[in-house]
Design an enzyme around this catalytic site. Structure first.
Site, PDB file in Angstrom:
ATOM      1  N   LYS A  10      57.183  78.081 -97.980  1.00  0.00           N
ATOM      2  CA  LYS A  10      58.101  79.052 -97.366  1.00  0.00           C
ATOM      3  C   LYS A  10      58.545  78.621 -95.972  1.00  0.00           C
ATOM      4  CE  LYS A  10      55.378  82.616 -97.456  1.00  0.00           C
ATOM      5  NZ  LYS A  10      54.156  82.004 -98.053  1.00  0.00           N
ATOM      6  N   ARG A  85      54.286  91.541 -96.716  1.00  0.00           N
ATOM      7  CA  ARG A  85      53.191  91.007 -97.519  1.00  0.00           C
ATOM      8  C   ARG A  85      52.408  92.103 -98.205  1.00  0.00           C
ATOM      9  NH1 ARG A  85      52.560  85.911 -94.655  1.00  0.00           N
ATOM     10  NH2 ARG A  85      50.813  84.678 -95.377  1.00  0.00           N
ATOM     11  N   ARG A 124      47.004  69.828 -96.052  1.00  0.00           N
ATOM     12  CA  ARG A 124      48.021  70.078 -95.017  1.00  0.00           C
ATOM     13  C   ARG A 124      47.490  69.827 -93.605  1.00  0.00           C
ATOM     14  NH1 ARG A 124      51.268  75.745 -94.874  1.00  0.00           N
ATOM     15  NH2 ARG A 124      49.273  76.718 -94.408  1.00  0.00           N
ATOM     16  N   ARG A 135      44.799  73.437 -89.936  1.00  0.00           N
ATOM     17  CA  ARG A 135      44.743  74.829 -89.483  1.00  0.00           C
ATOM     18  C   ARG A 135      43.401  75.413 -89.905  1.00  0.00           C
ATOM     19  NH1 ARG A 135      50.129  77.872 -91.486  1.00  0.00           N
ATOM     20  NH2 ARG A 135      48.555  79.336 -92.212  1.00  0.00           N
ATOM     21  N   ARG A 146      42.619  83.388 -99.161  1.00  0.00           N
ATOM     22  CA  ARG A 146      44.037  83.733 -98.928  1.00  0.00           C
ATOM     23  C   ARG A 146      44.788  83.875-100.246  1.00  0.00           C
ATOM     24  NH1 ARG A 146      45.405  78.950 -95.425  1.00  0.00           N
ATOM     25  NH2 ARG A 146      47.584  79.549 -95.556  1.00  0.00           N
TER      26      ARG A 146
HETATM   27  P1  ADP Z   1      50.567  81.163 -95.257  1.00  0.00           P
HETATM   28  O1  ADP Z   1      51.790  81.690 -95.946  1.00  0.00           O
HETATM   29  O2  ADP Z   1      50.387  79.701 -95.455  1.00  0.00           O
HETATM   30  O3  ADP Z   1      49.344  81.974 -95.519  1.00  0.00           O
HETATM   31  P2  ADP Z   1      51.440  82.250 -92.711  1.00  0.00           P
HETATM   32  O4  ADP Z   1      51.733  81.439 -91.518  1.00  0.00           O
HETATM   33  O5  ADP Z   1      52.557  82.977 -93.335  1.00  0.00           O
HETATM   34  O6  ADP Z   1      50.758  81.229 -93.697  1.00  0.00           O
HETATM   35  O7  ADP Z   1      50.275  83.323 -92.365  1.00  0.00           O
HETATM   36  C1  ADP Z   1      49.073  82.966 -91.745  1.00  0.00           C
HETATM   37  C2  ADP Z   1      48.232  84.222 -91.488  1.00  0.00           C
HETATM   38  O8  ADP Z   1      48.947  85.098 -90.583  1.00  0.00           O
HETATM   39  C3  ADP Z   1      47.956  85.092 -92.717  1.00  0.00           C
HETATM   40  O9  ADP Z   1      46.854  84.631 -93.460  1.00  0.00           O
HETATM   41  C4  ADP Z   1      47.704  86.453 -92.045  1.00  0.00           C
HETATM   42  O10 ADP Z   1      46.423  86.517 -91.467  1.00  0.00           O
HETATM   43  C5  ADP Z   1      48.718  86.457 -90.916  1.00  0.00           C
HETATM   44  N1  ADP Z   1      50.004  87.075 -91.356  1.00  0.00           N
HETATM   45  C6  ADP Z   1      51.208  86.464 -91.456  1.00  0.00           C
HETATM   46  N2  ADP Z   1      52.146  87.308 -91.894  1.00  0.00           N
HETATM   47  C7  ADP Z   1      51.529  88.501 -92.115  1.00  0.00           C
HETATM   48  C8  ADP Z   1      51.963  89.772 -92.581  1.00  0.00           C
HETATM   49  N3  ADP Z   1      53.225  90.017 -92.952  1.00  0.00           N
HETATM   50  N4  ADP Z   1      51.033  90.771 -92.672  1.00  0.00           N
HETATM   51  C9  ADP Z   1      49.774  90.570 -92.311  1.00  0.00           C
HETATM   52  N5  ADP Z   1      49.294  89.391 -91.867  1.00  0.00           N
HETATM   53  C10 ADP Z   1      50.155  88.360 -91.772  1.00  0.00           C
END
Ligand code: ADP
Length: 201
Positions: A10, A85, A124, A135, A146
């Protein structure tokens, strides 16, 4: 908006697609990570959830996105990456956009099977201060968690947006450029294809 599990690509696609559309890419993950590095109050609140691979609570996340969407550069459109989400976030997004006189045109779901996701995430590395590092939330135990969080809390959004007539799924395996082309063709049809326009329903 882009929907899809962790590791679906994404973030990569969001940058390219947003550039092509001339709109900002709004990534909640990036905003959280910037706040964690900057040691802000928001970063402190979010960090423990992120490290555990859990979602940051809806009230924190929604308030942050509302502020971001109210900024000038989002007035002519935007691409959401990583938000919403949860169904609750999606409902609050719909209400906030309604207040702003906007609505989602299109939800693109990036589809990738779980074996490939695990392979991508565990391999990654991201660039931080000039160094390639893993990360914290890409460690194998956290990755599995996750993916489980995704299945339980986020995957239901696919059906939710499908029933609103907004969803298009595209396969997200293959070269980055190929996936971008699939995304761009999907975007050409999805928003404009609905007879009643974006504000209906
Ligand atoms: P990925 O899609 O690889 O999990 P992101 O960068 O989108 O990575 O998200 C990393 C972390 O940030 C998530 O695991 C969560 O803890 C937090 N996060 C991101 N977006 C949201 C959201 N919309 N609601 C709640 N937590 C979020």
């Amino acid at each position: 908006m882009l929907l899809g599990p962790p590791g679906a690509g994404k973030g990569t696609q969001a940058q390219v697609i947003a550039d092509r559309l001339g709109v900002p890419a709004i990534s909640t993950g990036d905003i959280f990570r910037a706040n964690v590095s900057g040691r802000t109050e928001l970063g402190l609140q979010a960090k423990s959830y992120m490290d555990a691979g859990d979602l940051v609570p809806d009230e924190i996340t929604v308030a942050m996105v509302k502020d971001r969407l109210a900024e000038d550069d989002a007035k002519g459109g935007f691409l959401l990456d990583g938000f919403p989400r949860t169904i609750a976030q999606a409902e609050q997004l719909r209400d906030s956009l309604h207040e702003l006189g906007q609505a989602l045109d299109c939800v693109l779901e990036l589809v990738v099977d779980e074996d490939e996701l695990v392979r991508r995430l565990s391999g990654r590395r991201v660039l931080v201060d000039g160094q390639w590092v893993q990360r914290d939330d890409d460690k194998p135990e956290t990755v599995r968690h996750r993916l489980q969080v995704y299945r339980e809390q986020t995957a239901p959004l696919s059906g939710w947006y499908d029933s609103e007539g907004l969803l298009t799924q595209i396969g997200a395996i293959g070269a980055v450029e190929e996936v971008t082309e699939r995304a761009m063709s999907a975007l050409e049809t999805c928003g404009g294809a609905r007879p009643d326009g974006p504000s209906a329903g």
